[in-house]
Write an enzyme that holds these catalytic residues in place. Structure first.
Site, PDB file in Angstrom:
ATOM      1  N   GLU A  76       0.807  -1.223   0.000  1.00 25.67           N
ATOM      2  CA  GLU A  76       0.000   0.000   0.000  1.00 25.67           C
ATOM      3  C   GLU A  76       0.845   1.281   0.000  1.00 25.67           C
ATOM      4  OE1 GLU A  76      -3.223   0.429  -0.336  1.00 25.67           O
ATOM      5  OE2 GLU A  76      -3.660  -1.719  -0.445  1.00 25.67           O
ATOM      6  N   SER A 345     -47.907 -31.530 -12.642  1.00 20.92           N
ATOM      7  CA  SER A 345     -49.141 -31.026 -13.256  1.00 20.92           C
ATOM      8  C   SER A 345     -49.408 -29.556 -12.996  1.00 20.92           C
ATOM      9  CB  SER A 345     -50.329 -31.857 -12.770  1.00 20.92           C
ATOM     10  OG  SER A 345     -50.236 -33.179 -13.262  1.00 20.92           O
TER      11      SER A 345
END
Length: 669
Positions: A76, A345
């Protein structure tokens, strides 16, 4: 922006910076802002949950692994101990690259600058915010030592998964304190702040390992570790645990809302965890609790391993009012409301809708007897009714749907064609792949409960389809609207067709129907359809009132296990309990009959117009002009002493444009 203007902007920036540096006295540092959690609320602004997960455990620097301290500095801010908060060399390099690109491509921020931003500033990227950042950076450097700044940074930086600070991150990903982090683990965590969501080892271990290698290589370049140490760290096996978010209410629904932010924003989780957003959703938290209770209470009467889902939608606008993706979020985060299963169904209404729109009527008759269809590249297909038998008599379409006769459905599918079934299912709301077989009418292609609820909602809404909605509005902590969504409606069916199919489905919950047993539970007009797959592996009930549509799925996650009961026996009672309790304070009303629809009493044995002498009759609705005109003579003829005379069959010719088999094997997207 021209090169000259960019140069002037840069020079002005440097002048302001010099003024700040030269100030003899600066205002004291303000107290840092505390991350504000986001609120997820329902459609009535009732709180569902807060998405804070601000998991932070402050520790002193000597409680953090030296490897972690080195790794974060290496990746960093490698000149952290040389500069005084602002690395002019790095800043000039980044500024040059940004000016060349005409946009911000490099940050050049030091650890102190990042800490200033995290403590005192928001995420906006403006010149004014940058100046404030530099001001606070200088203040931090004047006030604290380098070790204190590094300690504050490591306690505040966001590592993803809700973990703020290295101690919380170490416990979240590796289940250990920060002081015990290895070199390999430290390098992996140090790589997270750049993109926590992407590099999280619990969800993207490959990406995390690639980023870890970059950190380790940089540490070697800076002389922090040897090349041998780096090789050993890269080879060290790492098992990062996946964090399970715990949401007290509507967890499966909340998880979908959070997924929206993860997918839409690169920093979506950080926004949720710290930006104080208010996300107004379509959910009704009271209906949600009712749905959870209904699913749990009914399933508890069966095997404890059986699972299920319930999703409910307002058919008028597509609002998802309730979503239960399983019995226990803590045991399984798999959302069954969005998972595909064969509906059995429960898929038949799409067939019957296609047939009614093609010109068939509720009184059209089809014989239930053995029939075999050849199939290319497969054995012949011989449908049977549930249990393997036949009725050996004619059925009107309304009665066949009510009792869920499979043979009639397949014969009807042969008449209208599987392609037509697919088209209507698509238009009504089914988006999953559908296979163009005659057995499609019996629900052999997999769909999700959410799709089924949405598609049935098209019938409930008089032929107008509405897209399912999760989120209504997102506002930030200042009340500014970031996102807003409104219903998307489109007419896909004639209102008369939708009503006739609805009337046919109302018979399912009445005596003789496959869900007749719930008629005593639901004290309002409803329509719906049961579904039970072959070998009883899945059970469904999908149904609706004018105000609400809901789909219920029941099954084992292990698809080799059988539910062992029908949709009418297990899924329908869940649906009935939910609908009755959820709508108890809603005025009872029936489905509105559209203009151009007429009611007629028909004989169930032949579909002709009933007479005073007819014994087996039922009411049915028709598009005006298509209702039967010929009286049913079967009962009267039998009473005259001709019991052996066969019933009078319908003389209506089949509608034009139907009768094609249209059978294929391709999967239709």
């Amino acid at each position: 922006m021209s090169r000259k203007n960019r140069f002037l902007l840069f020079m002005g920036f440097i002048i302001i910076l010099n003024i700040l540096v030269g100030c003899g006295s600066m205002a004291p540092l303000e107290p840092p802002d505390v991350p504000t959690p986001s609120r997820i609320v329902d459609a009535n602004n009732k709180l569902i949950t807060t998405v804070s997960q601000v998991n932070t455990i402050p520790v002193k620097l000597d409680q953090i692994s030296p490897y972690m301290q080195q790794a974060i500095v290496a990746i960093e801010d490698d000149r952290f101990y040389q500069h005084h908060g602002i690395d002019f060399r790095g800043l000039a390099r980044a500024m040059y690259q940004n000016l060349r690109a005409g946009q911000i491509t490099q940050g050049g921020s030091t650890i102190t600058q990042q800490l200033a931003k995290n403590l005192y500033l928001g995420p906006e990227r403006t010149l004014g915010r940058k100046i404030k950042e530099l001001y606070y950076t200088l203040q931090l450097e004047r006030t604290y030592t380098k070790k204190e700044i590094l300690n504050m940074y490591l306690n505040h930086v966001y590592f993803g998964q809700g973990a703020y600070g290295v101690e919380a991150a170490a416990r979240t990903y590796f289940d250990k304190p920060a002081k015990d982090l290895t070199l390999a683990e430290s390098a992996m965590l140090a790589g997270l702040p750049r993109a926590p969501s992407y590099y999280a080892p619990s969800t993207n271990l490959k990406g995390a390992k690639e980023r870890q290698a970059i950190v380790l290589n940089r540490m070697v370049e800076l002389g922090m570790i040897s090349a041998q140490q780096a090789r050993q760290a890269k080879a060290e096996p790492i098992e990062a645990k996946a964090k399970t978010e715990h949401f007290q209410q509507a967890p499966y629904f909340v998880a979908e809302v959070i997924k929206h932010f993860k997918q839409k924003y690169a920093n979506g989780m950080e926004m949720l965890y710290s930006s104080g957003l208010t996300i107004q959703t379509t959910l009704d938290i009271d209906l949600q609790r009712t749905a959870e209770r209904a699913l749990s209470q009914v399933l508890n009467k069966f095997n404890p391993e059986i699972n299920g889902a319930l999703v409910a939608i307002d058919p008028k606008n597509g609002y998802i009012k309730a979503m239960v993706g399983g019995r226990d979020w803590q045991q399984s985060q798999f959302n069954r409301a969005l998972a595909r299963s064969q509906p059995g169904s429960a898929f038949k209404p799409f067939l019957y809708t296609a047939a009614i729109d093609a010109g068939y009527t509720a009184a059209s008759t089809v014989m239930c007897d053995p029939v075999t269809y050849p199939q290319s590249g497969a054995p012949p297909y011989t449908p049977t009714d549930h249990g393997g038998g036949y009725h050996y008599r004619q059925f009107t379409l309304k009665e066949a749907l009510a009792i869920s006769d499979n043979v009639v459905a397949v014969k009807l599918a042969d008449m209208v064609g599987p392609g037509a079934i697919i088209r209507y299912a698509r238009e009504m709301g089914i988006e999953s792949p559908l296979r163009s077989y005659l057995s499609l009418a019996l629900g052999t292609s997999e769909v999700t409960p959410l799709e089924m609820a949405s598609a049935y909602g098209t019938l409930a809404n008089g032929g107008i389809r509405t897209k399912p909605l999760y989120i209504l509005k997102v506002t930030d902590s200042n009340g500014r609207v970031l996102e807003e969504y409104s219903p998307k409606l489109s007419r896909v069916l004639d209102a008369k067709v939708a009503y006739i199919v609805t009337d046919m489905l109302k018979a399912v919950t009445k005596p003789g129907g496959t869900a007749a047993q719930i008629s005593w539970q639901v004290k309002r007009p409803v329509a719906g359809k049961t579904g039970t797959t072959e070998k009883d592996t899945n059970a469904w009930f999908v149904g609706y009132s004018p105000e609400l549509v809901a789909a219920v799925y029941v099954g084992y996650d292990d698809k080799n296990k059988k539910v062992g009961v029908t949709g009418g026996e297990i899924a329908a009672p869940i649906w009935a309990q939910f609908m009755q309790e959820g709508l108890k304070d809603v005025e009872v009303r029936d489905f509105a009959v559209p203009d151009g629809v007429v009611k007629e009493e028909i004989c169930t044995n032949d579909g002709l117009k009933a007479t005073p002498l007819s014994s087996r009759t039922m009411e049915a609705y028709f598009i005006s002009g298509t209702e039967p005109k010929v009286p049913c003579l079967g009962d009267w003829w039998n009473q005259l002493g001709n019991p052996d005379q066969p019933p009078v069959e319908s003389t209506e010719p089949p509608p034009a444009g139907v009768g094609e088999i249209g059978q294929g094997v391709e999967t239709v997207p």
